[in-house]
Design an enzyme around this catalytic site. Sequence first.
Site, mmCIF file in Angstrom:
data_model
loop_
_atom_site.group_PDB
_atom_site.id
_atom_site.type_symbol
_atom_site.label_atom_id
_atom_site.label_comp_id
_atom_site.label_asym_id
_atom_site.label_seq_id
_atom_site.Cartn_x
_atom_site.Cartn_y
_atom_site.Cartn_z
ATOM 1 N N LYS A 87 53.894 48.798 50.991
ATOM 2 C CA LYS A 87 52.677 48.645 50.185
ATOM 3 C C LYS A 87 51.629 47.926 51.034
ATOM 4 C CE LYS A 87 51.822 47.564 45.320
ATOM 5 N NZ LYS A 87 52.312 46.769 44.194
HETATM 6 O O1 G3P Z 1 51.107 46.804 40.406
HETATM 7 C C1 G3P Z 1 49.973 45.997 40.284
HETATM 8 C C2 G3P Z 1 50.094 45.149 39.085
HETATM 9 O O2 G3P Z 1 51.198 44.314 39.206
HETATM 10 C C3 G3P Z 1 48.906 44.363 38.746
HETATM 11 O O3 G3P Z 1 49.027 44.109 37.400
HETATM 12 O O4 G3P Z 1 48.641 42.944 35.300
HETATM 13 O O5 G3P Z 1 48.457 41.705 37.493
HETATM 14 O O6 G3P Z 1 46.722 43.359 36.815
HETATM 15 P P1 G3P Z 1 48.167 42.964 36.721
#
Ligand code: G3P
Length: 218
Positions: A87
């Site tokens: 990633k």
């Molecule tokens: O895969 C990316 C994700 O983990 C981000 O999620 O909820 O932190 O915006 P969030």
Amino acid sequence: MKFFVDTANINEIKEAQSLGILDGVTTNPSLMAKEGITGKNKIINHYKQICEIVTGDVSAEVIATDFKGIVEEGEELASIHNQIVVKVPMIAEGIKAIKYFSENSIKTNCTLIFSAGQALLAAKAGATYISPFIGRVDDISCDGLELISDIRMIFDNYDFGTEILAASIRNPMHIINCAKIGADVVTTPLKSIKSLLNHPLTDIGLKKFLDDFNKGNK
Ligand code: G3P
């Protein structure tokens, strides 16, 4: 559509795998830190453990932000297991590294995508996946799903093989709408996947079937 679970929590990964619908796992440095996974050896062992639980792709994020560092770190991550996808952040050095990885048969997931232009660049570089963060787009009063639609149209116009991995999913409707638009993958907290199970008419209907069965079999 593929379902990935967006967590580094081993119990959640096991539970998602036991449902029989799991296609992979995504992690990021914040999710690893949340589980207390720090230090190179612990991180590598954690990825090994995740790869032993699931059969699909497991995204492991680099910390380096320069080309040489991203390539070194990415090659080390990719050597952990053949399910590892490196990633890489959406920055110029990241794009160069994605190009290098794509020429060297290492799968990549370009993360922190917030615009169609960024998605196009990552696809041109040969990313296996691109991760648009739709919840975070919504958070700033823009439309995360519109971003997924735009990227879908662009990728279809040119037959890019790069898969749209909708990330930062916050609720079950994000999953349904991504499926309607044609995202290739959603990566989501387990809670949102489990929410898809629920409907009050299912509960009422099942209760009635069981009550009627029990009445007839007294
Ligand atoms: O895969 C990316 C994700 O983990 C981000 O999620 O909820 O932190 O915006 P969030």
